[in-house]
Design an enzyme around this catalytic site. Structure first.
Site, PDB file in Angstrom:
ATOM      1  N   GLU A  86       0.796  -1.226   0.000  1.00 26.66           N
ATOM      2  CA  GLU A  86       0.000   0.000   0.000  1.00 26.66           C
ATOM      3  C   GLU A  86       0.831   1.279   0.000  1.00 26.66           C
ATOM      4  O   GLU A  86       0.823   2.054   0.972  1.00 26.66           O
ATOM      5  CB  GLU A  86      -0.960  -0.013   1.196  1.00 26.66           C
ATOM      6  CG  GLU A  86      -1.902  -1.194   1.193  1.00 26.66           C
ATOM      7  CD  GLU A  86      -2.907  -1.189   2.331  1.00 26.66           C
ATOM      8  OE1 GLU A  86      -3.825  -2.019   2.310  1.00 26.66           O
ATOM      9  OE2 GLU A  86      -2.789  -0.341   3.254  1.00 26.66           O
ATOM     10  N   GLU A 111      -5.219  -8.872   1.078  1.00 16.77           N
ATOM     11  CA  GLU A 111      -5.845  -8.529   2.362  1.00 16.77           C
ATOM     12  C   GLU A 111      -7.331  -8.352   2.129  1.00 16.77           C
ATOM     13  O   GLU A 111      -7.751  -7.706   1.170  1.00 16.77           O
ATOM     14  CB  GLU A 111      -5.301  -7.217   2.947  1.00 16.77           C
ATOM     15  CG  GLU A 111      -3.925  -7.294   3.547  1.00 16.77           C
ATOM     16  CD  GLU A 111      -3.507  -5.965   4.184  1.00 16.77           C
ATOM     17  OE1 GLU A 111      -4.404  -5.178   4.591  1.00 16.77           O
ATOM     18  OE2 GLU A 111      -2.301  -5.710   4.256  1.00 16.77           O
TER      19      GLU A 111
END
Length: 445
Positions: free
Chosen positions: A176, A356
Site C-alpha cells: 500500500e 488482504e
C-alpha cells in the site's frame, strides 16, 4: 440504484481450482512486539507512537501480540486453520537497524526460525519487504522523500532474496504505497506524520521507483521467486450525477488507483492527475518510468470497501443501507468483483491476488467464546465475490484473510479488531473466533 449485498449462497473450497492459495496475513509492527530486543533498531512507527494524540488509545507496538516470542504458538494456530500460505512482512529495522550498513544477524535468525516453522507445517512463505515500518535512521536522512533511500531499499531487498529466496513463494516490495505517501506524508495521520502534498507525491514516486529497482536487481541476480507489489484499491463512485462530483470521482480514482497502476503497467503517470497536481507533481525521467514498469509476476489487491467522491459535503456511507464495520467502512463485496474485473480488463494483469480482506467489529467474549457472525459473513461474501470475478475470466490465484489475529491497528491502537483469532492483550491469550472456525471448516470441506 445502489446494489445490495448478494444472498448467502453455498460456496465451498471445491468451487476453486485445486492449486488456489488460501492464507492469512499480518504485518511485523502490528504483531511482533520486542521492539528493543536482539538489536532491532527504531522504526518510524516507534517514533510516531511517541507523539501525543497520534494513537487513539495512547498505545504503541512495543509488545503488540508478542509474536516474536510466541511465533510457534501462532504457527500452530495457522496449521489448525488449514491455510496453505502465510503472508507476513519483514521488519527492516529488525534486520538492518539503520536501514544501511551492517546486518543484524539476530533479526535474520528470527525470520529463519519463522520460515522453517512454516515449511515444517506445509505452509507457503509470502514475504512483504515494506509494510510501513522503515528504519527511523533513514527517516532522519529524509526517508522516502530522499531518492537515496531507493538504493538502500534495493540492498535490503537483495539481501532478503539471497537469504530466503529458495524458501519463498513470493516477495512483495511494498504494501500500500498510497498509505505511506498520503496518510503518512500528506494528511499526517500515519507515520512519519508529515503534512505536505508535494512531499507525498515525491514519496509515491520513490516508492514506485524503488519497487522497479528492486525487482530488476533480484532478477539480474538470478534469484527465482515470484515478485510483485500490493496496492490498496477501491472502486470510487460519484456521490451524485453532478458534473462536479463526476470530475471529483475521476480525479480521486486517479490519485488512488491510476497514479500507481498506470506507471506499473504502462510506464507513465496519468496526464489528468499530473495536471491536477500542478507544482506538487514529482519530477521524473523517462528512465525512471521504464524502471518502474518492470514486468511483475503478480499484483496484490487489498480490498475492504468502496468509496464515494463528493465535491461538497462528505458522503454518508450509512445512506447506502448496507452494513458498516467498526472502522466506519461499508460492507460492499460487489466492489471486490468489480475491482478485480477492472484490473484484468483495463490493465491486462495476468495474475491477481487478494492479499488482504477482512473487517473490524466489536467482538465480545461470552463464556470464553467470540460469536463474530458478522465477520464470518463478511469473509464468506468476499470469497464469493472473488469467485464471481474468476467466473468472468479474471486470473485470481490466492486469497489472504486479514488478519490472523487481533493486533495493533496503527493509529487506532488496540481499539479495532480484525482478527480471526482473539487476543486478550493483558494476558496475550489467543482464542479462535467463530470466523476462524468457519474458515477452518471451509478449507477442510
Amino acid at each position: 440504484m445502489l446494489m445490495q449485498t448478494k444472498p448467502n449462497l453455498t460456496l465451498s473450497r471445491e468451487d476453486f481450482p485445486t492449486d488456489f492459495t488460501w492464507g492469512v496475513a499480518t504485518s511485523s509492527f502490528q504483531i511482533e512486539g520486542a521492539t528493543h530486543t536482539d538489536g532491532r533498531g527504531a522504526s518510524v512507527w516507534d517514533t510516531f507512537c511517541e507523539q501525543p494524540g497520534a494513537i487513539a488509545d495512547g498505545s504503541n507496538g512495543s509488545i503488540a501480540c508478542d509474536h516474536y516470542h510466541r511465533y510457534e504458538e501462532d504457527l500452530d494456530l495457522m496449521a489448525r486453520l488449514g491455510v496453505n500460505a502465510y503472508r507476513f512482512s519483514m521488519s527492516w529495522p529488525r534486520v538492518q537497524p539503520d536501514g544501511r550498513g551492517a546486518w543484524n544477524e539476530a533479526g535474520f535468525a528470527f525470520y529463519e526460525r519463522l520460515i522453517q516453522g512454516l515449511l515444517q507445517r506445509g505452509i507457503q512463505v509470502h514475504i512483504t519487504l515494506n509494510h510501513w515500518d522503515m528504519p527511523q535512521a533513514l527517516q532522519e536522512a529524509g526517508g522516502w522523500a530522499n531518492r537515496e533511500t531507493c538504493g538502500y531499499f534495493v540492498a535490503y531487498a537483495l539481501e532478503v532474496a539471497r537469504r530466503f529466496g529458495r524458501y519463498t513463494q513470493s516477495l512483495c516490495t511494498h504494501n500500500e504505497p498510497w498509505v505511506i505517501a498520503v496518510l503518512g506524508h500528506e494528511l499526517g495521520v500515519f507515520a512519519p506524520g508529515l503534512k505536505s502534498r508535494k512531499t507525498a507525491m515525491l514519496v509515491s514516486h520513490h516508492l514506485l521507483l524503488s519497487h522497479g529497482m528492486a525487482v530488476k536487481a533480484i532478477r539480474e541476480a538470478g534469484i527465482k521467486l515470484e515478485l510483485g507489489i500490493v496496492l490498496n484499491l477501491s472502486p470510487i463512485y460519484p456521490a451524485s450525477d453532478s458534473e462536479a462530483d463526476l470530475q471529483k470521482a475521476k480525479i480521486d480514482d486517479g490519485l488512488n488507483a491510476r497514479w500507481y497502476l498506470d506507471p506499473l503497467c504502462y510506464g507513465r503517470y496519468p496526464e489528468d492527475v499530473l495536471s491536477h497536481l500542478g507544482d506538487d507533481a514529482p519530477t521524473f525521467s523517462p528512465e525512471d518510468m521504464a524502471t518502474i514498469a518492470q514486468p511483475m509476476d503478480f499484483v496484490g489487491v487489498n480490498y475492504y470497501t468502496r468509496n464515494f467522491s463528493s465535491s461538497g459535503n462528505p458522503w454518508d456511507v450509512n445512506s447506502t443501507g448496507n452494513e458498516v464495520t467498526d472502522m466506519g467502512w461499508e460492507v460492499y463485496p460487489e466492489g471486490l468483483t468489480e475491482l478485480l474485473c477492472r484490473l484484468h480488463q483495463e490493465y491486462g494483469i495476468q495474475c491477481l491476488r487478494v492479499t488482504e480482506n477482512g473487517a473490524a467489529f466489536k467482538d465480545e467474549m461470552v463464556d470464553g467464546q467470540i460469536d463474530d457472525e458478522r465477520r464470518e459473513s463478511y469473509l464468506r461474501e468476499h470469497i464469493r465475490a472473488t469467485h464471481d470475478a474468476m467466473a468472468q475470466g479474471v486470473p485470481v490465484d490466492a486469497y489472504f484473510a486479514w488478519s490472523l489475529m487481533d493486533n495493533f491497528e496503527w493509529a487506532s491502537g488496540y481499539e479495532k479488531r480484525f482478527g480471526l483469532i482473539h487476543v486478550d492483550y493483558p494476558s496475550l491469550k489467543r482464542t479462535p473466533k467463530r470466523s476462524a472456525k468457519w474458515y477452518q471448516q471451509f478449507l477442510k470441506a
